[in-house]
Design a protein around this motif. Structure first.
Motif, PDB file in Angstrom:
ATOM      1  N   PRO A  65      23.319  19.987  18.187  1.00  0.00           N
ATOM      2  CA  PRO A  65      24.007  20.951  17.316  1.00  0.00           C
ATOM      3  C   PRO A  65      25.314  20.388  16.761  1.00  0.00           C
ATOM      4  N   ILE A  66      25.677  20.880  15.564  1.00  0.00           N
ATOM      5  CA  ILE A  66      26.915  20.457  14.909  1.00  0.00           C
ATOM      6  C   ILE A  66      27.720  21.711  14.546  1.00  0.00           C
ATOM      7  N   PRO A  67      28.960  21.853  15.006  1.00  0.00           N
ATOM      8  CA  PRO A  67      29.789  22.994  14.610  1.00  0.00           C
ATOM      9  C   PRO A  67      30.057  22.978  13.113  1.00  0.00           C
ATOM     10  N   ILE A  68      29.987  24.173  12.488  1.00  0.00           N
ATOM     11  CA  ILE A  68      30.245  24.265  11.047  1.00  0.00           C
ATOM     12  C   ILE A  68      31.632  24.840  10.813  1.00  0.00           C
ATOM     13  N   VAL A  69      31.819  26.118  11.140  1.00  0.00           N
ATOM     14  CA  VAL A  69      33.118  26.762  11.020  1.00  0.00           C
ATOM     15  C   VAL A  69      33.146  27.939  11.986  1.00  0.00           C
ATOM     16  N   GLY A  70      34.235  28.066  12.732  1.00  0.00           N
ATOM     17  CA  GLY A  70      34.350  29.145  13.702  1.00  0.00           C
ATOM     18  C   GLY A  70      33.226  29.084  14.715  1.00  0.00           C
ATOM     19  N   PRO A  71      32.556  30.233  14.977  1.00  0.00           N
ATOM     20  CA  PRO A  71      31.458  30.241  15.950  1.00  0.00           C
ATOM     21  C   PRO A  71      30.114  29.811  15.350  1.00  0.00           C
ATOM     22  N   MET A  72      30.089  29.462  14.076  1.00  0.00           N
ATOM     23  CA  MET A  72      28.831  29.108  13.413  1.00  0.00           C
ATOM     24  C   MET A  72      28.458  27.669  13.739  1.00  0.00           C
ATOM     25  N   ILE A  73      27.191  27.473  14.143  1.00  0.00           N
ATOM     26  CA  ILE A  73      26.714  26.162  14.575  1.00  0.00           C
ATOM     27  C   ILE A  73      25.414  25.832  13.848  1.00  0.00           C
ATOM     28  N   LEU A  74      25.318  24.606  13.348  1.00  0.00           N
ATOM     29  CA  LEU A  74      24.064  24.104  12.802  1.00  0.00           C
ATOM     30  C   LEU A  74      23.241  23.570  13.963  1.00  0.00           C
ATOM     31  N   GLU A  75      22.264  24.352  14.389  1.00  0.00           N
ATOM     32  CA  GLU A  75      21.498  24.014  15.585  1.00  0.00           C
ATOM     33  C   GLU A  75      20.487  22.899  15.330  1.00  0.00           C
ATOM     34  N   LYS A  76      19.789  22.958  14.192  1.00  0.00           N
ATOM     35  CA  LYS A  76      18.715  22.000  13.946  1.00  0.00           C
ATOM     36  C   LYS A  76      18.439  21.897  12.455  1.00  0.00           C
ATOM     37  N   VAL A  77      18.111  20.691  12.022  1.00  0.00           N
ATOM     38  CA  VAL A  77      17.670  20.447  10.651  1.00  0.00           C
ATOM     39  C   VAL A  77      16.466  19.511  10.717  1.00  0.00           C
ATOM     40  N   ILE A  78      15.422  19.833   9.965  1.00  0.00           N
ATOM     41  CA  ILE A  78      14.226  18.991   9.906  1.00  0.00           C
ATOM     42  C   ILE A  78      13.891  18.730   8.447  1.00  0.00           C
ATOM     43  N   THR A 135      25.153  31.904  15.324  1.00  0.00           N
ATOM     44  CA  THR A 135      26.510  32.403  15.512  1.00  0.00           C
ATOM     45  C   THR A 135      26.450  33.522  16.547  1.00  0.00           C
ATOM     46  N   GLY A 136      26.992  33.261  17.710  1.00  0.00           N
ATOM     47  CA  GLY A 136      26.893  34.237  18.797  1.00  0.00           C
ATOM     48  C   GLY A 136      25.447  34.472  19.185  1.00  0.00           C
ATOM     49  N   PRO A 137      25.018  35.740  19.295  1.00  0.00           N
ATOM     50  CA  PRO A 137      23.633  36.030  19.676  1.00  0.00           C
ATOM     51  C   PRO A 137      22.643  35.991  18.520  1.00  0.00           C
ATOM     52  N   ALA A 138      23.094  35.666  17.323  1.00  0.00           N
ATOM     53  CA  ALA A 138      22.232  35.699  16.147  1.00  0.00           C
ATOM     54  C   ALA A 138      21.829  34.287  15.717  1.00  0.00           C
ATOM     55  N   ASN A 139      20.595  34.164  15.282  1.00  0.00           N
ATOM     56  CA  ASN A 139      20.061  32.913  14.743  1.00  0.00           C
ATOM     57  C   ASN A 139      19.430  33.176  13.383  1.00  0.00           C
ATOM     58  N   MET A 140      19.612  32.232  12.463  1.00  0.00           N
ATOM     59  CA  MET A 140      18.996  32.304  11.146  1.00  0.00           C
ATOM     60  C   MET A 140      18.192  31.020  10.914  1.00  0.00           C
ATOM     61  N   PHE A 141      16.946  31.200  10.490  1.00  0.00           N
ATOM     62  CA  PHE A 141      16.085  30.075  10.155  1.00  0.00           C
ATOM     63  C   PHE A 141      15.809  30.107   8.648  1.00  0.00           C
ATOM     64  N   PHE A 142      15.996  28.973   7.992  1.00  0.00           N
ATOM     65  CA  PHE A 142      15.687  28.844   6.576  1.00  0.00           C
ATOM     66  C   PHE A 142      14.635  27.750   6.429  1.00  0.00           C
ATOM     67  N   PHE A 143      13.584  28.008   5.660  1.00  0.00           N
ATOM     68  CA  PHE A 143      12.522  27.022   5.550  1.00  0.00           C
ATOM     69  C   PHE A 143      11.919  27.030   4.158  1.00  0.00           C
ATOM     70  N   GLY A 144      11.498  25.857   3.743  1.00  0.00           N
ATOM     71  CA  GLY A 144      10.840  25.700   2.456  1.00  0.00           C
ATOM     72  C   GLY A 144       9.826  24.579   2.530  1.00  0.00           C
ATOM     73  N   SER A 145       8.740  24.706   1.772  1.00  0.00           N
ATOM     74  CA  SER A 145       7.679  23.710   1.827  1.00  0.00           C
ATOM     75  C   SER A 145       6.951  23.657   0.490  1.00  0.00           C
ATOM     76  N   ARG A 146       6.610  22.455   0.050  1.00  0.00           N
ATOM     77  CA  ARG A 146       5.714  22.238  -1.085  1.00  0.00           C
ATOM     78  C   ARG A 146       4.706  21.202  -0.639  1.00  0.00           C
ATOM     79  N   ARG A 147       3.504  21.681  -0.346  1.00  0.00           N
ATOM     80  CA  ARG A 147       2.496  20.794   0.230  1.00  0.00           C
ATOM     81  C   ARG A 147       1.202  20.844  -0.567  1.00  0.00           C
ATOM     82  N   PRO A 148       0.668  19.671  -0.947  1.00  0.00           N
ATOM     83  CA  PRO A 148      -0.615  19.660  -1.651  1.00  0.00           C
ATOM     84  C   PRO A 148      -1.773  19.869  -0.689  1.00  0.00           C
TER      85      PRO A 148
END
Length: 211
Positions: A65-78, A135-148
């Protein structure tokens, strides 16, 4: 590594001249890990396929994980090939009914693990990028895909999707990547932090999938 099946030259596709590639099957995988990143790539060629790149898959993933700002953390990127699983019986989990025409675009998984990179080549794989922010007890997942996907097209309409396939003959090569699945979405989770007591985890997923 490479291999050749027994009596490869006796196969019907070879004797009729339908096969366009050599009889060798090739499998090569590279995995590199550090304290911060993981990189993996898989290259495969099935017997009688002419190309060494049709089954090329891989990903790069942030491991710590990488801290972003305050309690917000970038947990994972793929970036690259990855899978999602957000609960059995829920979106991207087991227990949902999928029409046969949509199986090639499904990305379902029986276990709940969030998201992870993969080099497997199946109908469950996505191709693009995904990120998890907490951030705290909350998690947000963002995802996108373009696959043939391989598809049989009749009069500008998808008649059949092929989640997996061989590219040994001219007709098989002609349907490679003729359909494109675009998927993007977001998931929000809220969970308790004390796993030694009563544990509650809930979430909601919204996504859009189009050909």
């Amino acid at each position: 590594r490479a291999s050749i099946a027994f009596n490869a030259d006796a196969q019907t596709g070879y004797t009729s001249g339908a096969y366009v590639g050599g009889p060798e099957a090739v499998y090569n995988r590279v995995i590199t890990k550090s304290s911060a990143l993981e990189f993996s790539v898989l290259e495969q060629k099935e017997a009688w396929e002419p190309s060494f790149a049709d089954r090329l898959t891989g990903f790069i993933e942030l491991r710590n994980p990488i801290p972003i700002v305050g309690p917000m953390i970038l947990e994972k990127v793929i970036a690259g090939n990855y899978r999602l699983a957000f609960g059995n019986g829920l979106m991207f989990g087991s227990g949902i009914a999928i029409a046969s025409s949509m199986r090639g675009a499904s990305s379902v998984e029986e276990r709940s693990f969030g998201m992870r990179g993969t080099v497997a080549s199946s109908a469950r794989d996505l191709l693009g990028a995904a990120a998890e922010i907490s951030t705290g007890p909350a998690n947000m997942f963002f995802f996108g895909s373009r696959r043939p996907f391989d598809a049989a097209i009749i009069r500008d309409t998808i008649d059949t999707l092929f989640p997996t396939g061989l590219y040994q003959t001219e007709s098989e090569i002609a349907r490679e990547g003729t359909a494109l699945a675009t998927l993007f979405g977001v998931r929000a989770e809220l969970k308790t932090s004390d796993t030694s007591a009563l544990y509650l985890k809930s979430g909601i997923t919204a996504y859009d999938l189009r050909y």
